[in-house]
Design an enzyme around this catalytic site. Structure first.
Site, PDB file in Angstrom:
ATOM      1  N   TYR A  10      15.375  30.127  10.457  1.00  0.00           N
ATOM      2  CA  TYR A  10      14.095  30.712  10.866  1.00  0.00           C
ATOM      3  C   TYR A  10      13.928  30.656  12.375  1.00  0.00           C
ATOM      4  O   TYR A  10      14.265  29.643  13.010  1.00  0.00           O
ATOM      5  CB  TYR A  10      12.930  29.932  10.242  1.00  0.00           C
ATOM      6  CG  TYR A  10      12.706  30.201   8.774  1.00  0.00           C
ATOM      7  CD1 TYR A  10      12.556  31.507   8.293  1.00  0.00           C
ATOM      8  CD2 TYR A  10      12.614  29.149   7.885  1.00  0.00           C
ATOM      9  CE1 TYR A  10      12.333  31.740   6.943  1.00  0.00           C
ATOM     10  CE2 TYR A  10      12.380  29.367   6.535  1.00  0.00           C
ATOM     11  CZ  TYR A  10      12.236  30.667   6.076  1.00  0.00           C
ATOM     12  OH  TYR A  10      12.007  30.879   4.744  1.00  0.00           O
TER      13      TYR A  10
ATOM     14  N   LYS B 239       0.841  -1.199   0.000  1.00  0.00           N
ATOM     15  CA  LYS B 239       0.000   0.000   0.000  1.00  0.00           C
ATOM     16  C   LYS B 239       0.881   1.257   0.000  1.00  0.00           C
ATOM     17  O   LYS B 239       2.089   1.166   0.261  1.00  0.00           O
ATOM     18  CB  LYS B 239      -0.926  -0.021   1.218  1.00  0.00           C
ATOM     19  CG  LYS B 239      -0.192  -0.044   2.553  1.00  0.00           C
ATOM     20  CD  LYS B 239      -1.108  -0.505   3.683  1.00  0.00           C
ATOM     21  CE  LYS B 239      -0.360  -0.454   5.004  1.00  0.00           C
ATOM     22  NZ  LYS B 239      -1.113  -1.134   6.079  1.00  0.00           N
TER      23      LYS B 239
HETATM   24  C1  LIG Z   1      -0.329  -2.072   6.755  1.00  0.00           C
HETATM   25  C2  LIG Z   1      -0.907  -3.377   7.076  1.00  0.00           C
HETATM   26  C3  LIG Z   1      -0.077  -4.504   7.201  1.00  0.00           C
HETATM   27  C4  LIG Z   1       1.434  -4.428   7.171  1.00  0.00           C
HETATM   28  O1  LIG Z   1       1.875  -3.944   8.396  1.00  0.00           O
HETATM   29  P1  LIG Z   1       3.429  -3.764   8.760  1.00  0.00           P
HETATM   30  O2  LIG Z   1       3.430  -3.353  10.172  1.00  0.00           O
HETATM   31  O3  LIG Z   1       3.946  -2.684   7.841  1.00  0.00           O
HETATM   32  O4  LIG Z   1       4.090  -5.055   8.501  1.00  0.00           O
HETATM   33  C5  LIG Z   1      -0.687  -5.743   7.387  1.00  0.00           C
HETATM   34  N1  LIG Z   1      -2.029  -5.836   7.469  1.00  0.00           N
HETATM   35  C6  LIG Z   1      -2.845  -4.768   7.391  1.00  0.00           C
HETATM   36  C7  LIG Z   1      -4.314  -4.957   7.527  1.00  0.00           C
HETATM   37  C8  LIG Z   1      -2.315  -3.505   7.201  1.00  0.00           C
HETATM   38  O5  LIG Z   1      -3.125  -2.435   7.156  1.00  0.00           O
END
Ligand SMILES: *Cc1c(COP(=O)(O)O)cnc(C)c1O
Length: 380
Positions: free
Chosen positions: A259, A42
């Site tokens: 800044y 994702k």
């Molecule tokens: C993002 C996600 C993962 C992966 O999680 P990590 O901690 O990055 O390994 C797995 N399952 C779901 C449902 C997620 O949203």
């Protein structure tokens, strides 16, 4: 292979070691046995680029991918025509033709979504596959345990092809919620017998008791992030972020930098001004001084150049960040040299902690202005 900005013109470069990423996936796959191992890609593979990451993983034997959005699923499909692609973040009816056409599998996580799916499928002979997400303690997505058990008991319902839940506290092995979630899932699994099940994210893979499920779902650890807090990171580093030094100047004792004039110089100071800033995802909260976050001032980030770590000096700005290089030998660095912001010498998670956040956020915040290099040997 290189993409992104022209290296002659870019302020920074991002190096993504696909061999390390594949080695990490293989380690996770070994640890997951006897379960199969998918890959969570994702947010454009945690900022690293679906079109590069997915083919490398496919070649290594990964056959199942999870994305948050159907849009991301299409990008996976474009580079992995035969992969199984699950879409995590729910389902809306107008998306159905896209799911059908591109063979995406929705992860349904509420009774409304299940009803919707049932009505859309009612007249079909060839029922479209779906996964069922059950909430066992996260209170994010997923039907409740009772709803899931009732769903399983009602024989009129089509069966999901995958049953999954998500752990809320897997990175903290001692947390009592882990066992409660695993026990709930155990109960579910009995009610959905014969159906593939999935529970472990990256930290979950390092727990005992979750390996027995059929499919693990690692994300961050594949990309080199720490799979759990505390202890050495067992993963290889994958991503190196470097910025170009634009100029080196000397600030005088008593002057201020940047800044808000937040950094006051206690000595004559050589300052490397670098072409990276929060517009590139080098977060302002990693400023060496003067940016309070929830009431505390964080230590701030460090760069690595000419064999040494050097601290951020003053506030990180949109496009520029300064580092104090006074302790380096004179002439050790020059304009045009690169300074590492995270990578081999500054671990991703250290850089994240310095900014009050987690490696996930640093990776998914990486900007679009970098020159990107993907390293990959021919052998895999
Ligand atoms: C993002 C996600 C993962 C992966 O999680 P990590 O901690 O990055 O390994 C797995 N399952 C779901 C449902 C997620 O949203």
């Amino acid at each position: 292979m290189t993409t992104g900005a022209d290296p002659r013109l870019a302020g920074g470069r991002l190096t993504i070691d696909l061999d390390a990423l594949v080695a990490n996936w293989q380690l996770l796959a070994e640890k997951s046995l006897p379960a199969q191992t998918s890959a969570v890609v994702k947010a454009d593979a945690y900022g690293l680029g679906i079109i590069h990451v997915v083919p490398a993983l496919w070649q290594a034997g990964c056959r199942t991918f999870f994305v948050a959005l159907a849009e991301e699923g299409l990008r996976v499909r474009a580079v992995a025509p035969d992969a199984r692609v699950f879409v995590l973040n729910g389902f809306f009816s107008e998306a159905l033709p896209v799911y059908e056409e591109s063979d995406l599998i929705p992860v349904l996580g509420s009774l409304q979504e299940l009803d919707l799916w049932r009505s859309l499928n009612a007249k079909r002979k060839d029922k479209l596959p779906f996964a069922l997400h059950v909430d066992t303690g996260m209170n994010r997505l997923g039907v409740t345990l009772d709803e899931a058990l009732a769903f399983a008991a009602d024989r009129r319902n089509d069966k999901p092809i995958l049953l999954m839940t998500h752990l809320a506290t897997a990175d903290d092995r001692a947390h009592a919620l882990n066992d409660r979630q695993i026990q709930s899932f155990h109960k579910l699994r009995a009610a959905f017998s014969g159906i593939e099940s999935s529970i472990a994210n990256s930290p979950g893979i390092f727990h005992s008791g979750v390996g027995e499920y059929e499919l693990s779902r690692p994300g961050v650890a594949m990309y080199g992030g720490e799979p759990f807090s505390g202890g050495a990171n067992p993963m290889r580093h994958v991503v190196t972020l470097e910025a170009r030094i634009v100029q080196i100047r000397t600030g005088r004792k008593g002057e201020t930098v940047g800044y808000g004039a937040t950094a006051r110089l206690g000595r004559d100071t050589r300052i490397a001004v670098c072409s990276v800033g929060y517009a590139d995802g080098y977060l302002r909260s990693a400023s060496g001084s003067g940016v309070p976050l929830r009431g505390t001032v964080l230590n701030g980030g460090e760069g690595f150049v000419a064999g040494s770590k050097v601290p951020v000096l003053g506030r990180i700005t949109m496009d520029l960040t300064s580092f104090d290089i006074t302790d380096l030998p004179v002439d050790a660095v020059r304009p045009g040299d690169y300074i590492e912001l995270f990578g081999q010498n500054v671990p991703l998670d250290d850089a994240a902690r310095a900014a009050g956040t987690i490696g996930y956020e640093l990776l998914t915040s990486l900007g679009t202005r970098y020159h990107r290099r993907y390293l990959k040997s021919e052998s895999n």
